[in-house]
Write a protein that holds these residues in place. Structure first.
Motif, PDB file in Angstrom:
ATOM      1  N   TYR A  58       0.830  -1.201   0.000  1.00  0.00           N
ATOM      2  CA  TYR A  58       0.000   0.000   0.000  1.00  0.00           C
ATOM      3  C   TYR A  58       0.869   1.258   0.000  1.00  0.00           C
ATOM      4  CZ  TYR A  58      -3.741  -3.225   1.270  1.00  0.00           C
ATOM      5  OH  TYR A  58      -4.635  -4.264   1.277  1.00  0.00           O
ATOM      6  N   LYS A  59       1.840   1.289   0.897  1.00  0.00           N
ATOM      7  CA  LYS A  59       2.705   2.464   0.998  1.00  0.00           C
ATOM      8  C   LYS A  59       3.418   2.719  -0.324  1.00  0.00           C
ATOM      9  CE  LYS A  59       6.683   4.261   3.580  1.00  0.00           C
ATOM     10  NZ  LYS A  59       7.643   3.990   4.685  1.00  0.00           N
ATOM     11  N   GLN A  60       3.970   1.673  -0.917  1.00  0.00           N
ATOM     12  CA  GLN A  60       4.712   1.830  -2.157  1.00  0.00           C
ATOM     13  C   GLN A  60       3.795   2.245  -3.309  1.00  0.00           C
ATOM     14  OE1 GLN A  60       5.165  -0.545   0.107  1.00  0.00           O
ATOM     15  NE2 GLN A  60       7.245  -0.003   0.709  1.00  0.00           N
ATOM     16  N   TYR A  61       2.560   1.713  -3.328  1.00  0.00           N
ATOM     17  CA  TYR A  61       1.614   2.120  -4.370  1.00  0.00           C
ATOM     18  C   TYR A  61       1.295   3.606  -4.252  1.00  0.00           C
ATOM     19  CZ  TYR A  61      -2.820   3.242  -6.483  1.00  0.00           C
ATOM     20  OH  TYR A  61      -3.806   3.882  -7.200  1.00  0.00           O
ATOM     21  N   LEU A  62       1.033   4.075  -3.049  1.00  0.00           N
ATOM     22  CA  LEU A  62       0.681   5.478  -2.858  1.00  0.00           C
ATOM     23  C   LEU A  62       1.849   6.404  -3.182  1.00  0.00           C
ATOM     24  CD1 LEU A  62      -1.449   5.111   0.386  1.00  0.00           C
ATOM     25  CD2 LEU A  62      -2.282   5.765  -1.884  1.00  0.00           C
ATOM     26  N   GLN A  63       3.065   5.876  -3.116  1.00  0.00           N
ATOM     27  CA  GLN A  63       4.241   6.674  -3.464  1.00  0.00           C
ATOM     28  C   GLN A  63       4.518   6.668  -4.963  1.00  0.00           C
ATOM     29  OE1 GLN A  63       7.154   4.714  -1.009  1.00  0.00           O
ATOM     30  NE2 GLN A  63       6.938   6.201   0.672  1.00  0.00           N
ATOM     31  N   THR A  64       4.222   5.540  -5.621  1.00  0.00           N
ATOM     32  CA  THR A  64       4.647   5.379  -7.017  1.00  0.00           C
ATOM     33  C   THR A  64       3.504   5.216  -8.015  1.00  0.00           C
ATOM     34  OG1 THR A  64       4.785   2.959  -6.876  1.00  0.00           O
ATOM     35  CG2 THR A  64       6.723   4.225  -6.177  1.00  0.00           C
TER      36      THR A  64
END
Length: 330
Positions: free
Chosen positions: A290-296
Motif C-alpha cells: 500500500y505504501k509503495q503504491y501510494l508513493q509510485t
C-alpha cells in the motif's frame, strides 16, 4: 543505464566486450542480460538503499552454498578483485547467466511444493556450517511484537489519510487498512499469541519463495537473491514460502510442505503450533504494498498489498485450525 553505458562499464570493470543487452523486468533491482562473444551474463544494479556489506554477504553465501552442491548464481570478479562496482551511486554486480525461467507467486504442483521444501532444508543444513559472521541477525520483534503492531496502527492511519486523494483505489485501500486495524486490535486483545522463546531460529535464505527460484519446466535450476540471508524463525520461512506457491491456502498442503522439510531438517512442535500466528503477526506489522503504491502509483504493488491483506483475513479466521492441522499431521 543506457545500453552504451552498460557496455562501457562492463568493459571497464571486467574487460568483457558486450555485443547485445536485454532488459529483464523482474524484482526491484535493474536487471540486464548481457551477451558476450562466448558467454552470457546477468548485470544487476541494486537500489540505492543497498550497501556493500549486503552484496558481500550474498557473495559469501552463494560461494559457500555452491561449494556445498547447491545451484546458485556465480559472481564474476572485477579486474581489481572486487565483486561489485559503483554506477551512478548504485552498486552493480555481474553474474554468470544460468538458463531458466523465473515465476511469480501462484499455483505449483505437489511435486514442485515438495522439491521447494527439500531445497530449503538443504540450504538451512548447509548454512549451519557457514564460516562468516556477516549474516543478518534475527529481529524477532518484526514478527508481531506489541511495539511493532502499535507502529503499524499509526502507519495505517497515515496511509488512509493519503489514500483519500486516490480517486481510483482510495476507497478500497481505506477498507483494507481499516480491516487491518480491526485485526491488530483482535491480536492485541489476545495478548502474546506467540512464545518467541520457543521458536527454532535458523540461518536461512531470508526471502525464500518461488519468485527466488529459477526453473527449467518444473525442475528447479538455481536459487537466487541471498541479499537477505540471515537468522529467521524457520516456521516463518516455511509458511511464507508455502503461501507464495499455492493459489489457495490449504492447511493439509502446508503440512505436507512442512513435513517434507522435516524429513531433512529440524522443526519443533512449538514451531508448528505457532506457525500461522507468527506469519499473521509479521503481515499485520507491515505496510508493504500500500505504501509503495501510494508513493509510485504501481498497481502491481497495490495488488501485492491486497494479497497480503487477504492472507491476514484468512489467517485470523483460521489460524487455530491451521495450527491444529500442522500438529496433527506431524
Amino acid at each position: 543505464m543506457t545500453d552504451p553505458e552498460i557496455c562501457a562499464a562492463v568493459q571497464q570493470h571486467y574487460g568483457l566486450a558486450v555485443r547485445a543487452v536485454e532488459r529483464i523486468d523482474r524484482g526491484s533491482a535493474a536487471l540486464f542480460k548481457l551477451y558476450g562473444s562466448e558467454a552470457a551474463f546477468i548485470l544487476k544494479v541494486f537500489q540505492p538503499k543497498f550497501r556493500a556489506d549486503s552484496i558481500l554477504r550474498e557473495v559469501h553465501v552463494t560461494d559457500f552454498l555452491r561449494q556445498n552442491g547447491i545451484s546458485v548464481p556465480e559472481y564474476i570478479s572485477c579486474r581489481n578483485g572486487d565483486f561489485y562496482f559503483m554506477q551512478n551511486g548504485r552498486i552493480a554486480i555481474l553474474q554468470a547467466f544460468i538458463p531458466g525461467q523465473t515465476r511469480e507467486k501462484g499455483c505449483c504442483s505437489k511435486r514442485e511444493l515438495l522439491d521447494s521444501a527439500r531445497l530449503l532444508a538443504q540450504i538451512v543444513n548447509a548454512l549451519e556450517h557457514y564460516p562468516y559472521d556477516d549474516l543478518l541477525p534475527c529481529e524477532i520483534s518484526r514478527y508481531g511484537s506489541a511495539a511493532r503492531l502499535l507502529q503499524a496502527k499509526a502507519a495505517y492511519a497515515d496511509l488512509m489519510a493519503a489514500a483519500h486523494a486516490d480517486a481510483v483505489h482510495g476507497a478500497e485501500i481505506c477498507r483494507d487498512l481499516q480491516d487491518r486495524l480491526v485485526m491488530i486490535a483482535r491480536v492485541s486483545d489476545a495478548g502474546a499469541f506467540v512464545n518467541t522463546n520457543a521458536l527454532t531460529i535458523k540461518r536461512s535464505h531470508g526471502d525464500y519463495s518461488v519468485m527466488q527460484l529459477l526453473y527449467d519446466g518444473s525442475e528447479i535450476k538455481a536459487v537466487l537473491d541471498f541479499v537477505n540471508a540471515g537468522e529467521v524463525p524457520i516456521a516463518w520461512e516455511l509458511i511464507r514460502s508455502y503461501s507464495y506457491m499455492d493459489c489457495t491456502f490449504n492447511a493439509a498442503r502446508l503440512a505436507a510442505y512442512t513435513n517434507e522439510y522435516r524429513r531433512y531438517a529440524e522443526v519443533s512442535m512449538d514451531d508448528l503450533r505457532y506457525m500461522p500466528y507468527l506469519y499473521l503477526g509479521q503481515l499485520l506489522s507491515s505496510t508493504y504494498g500500500y505504501k509503495q503504491y501510494l508513493q509510485t502509483g504501481d498497481e502491481e504493488l497495490l495488488a501485492f498489498g491486497r494479497w497480503r491483506t487477504e492472507m491476514c483475513r484468512y489467517l485470523i479466521a483460521n489460524a487455530g485450525e491451521v495450527s491444529a492441522e500442522l500438529v496433527r499431521l506431524a
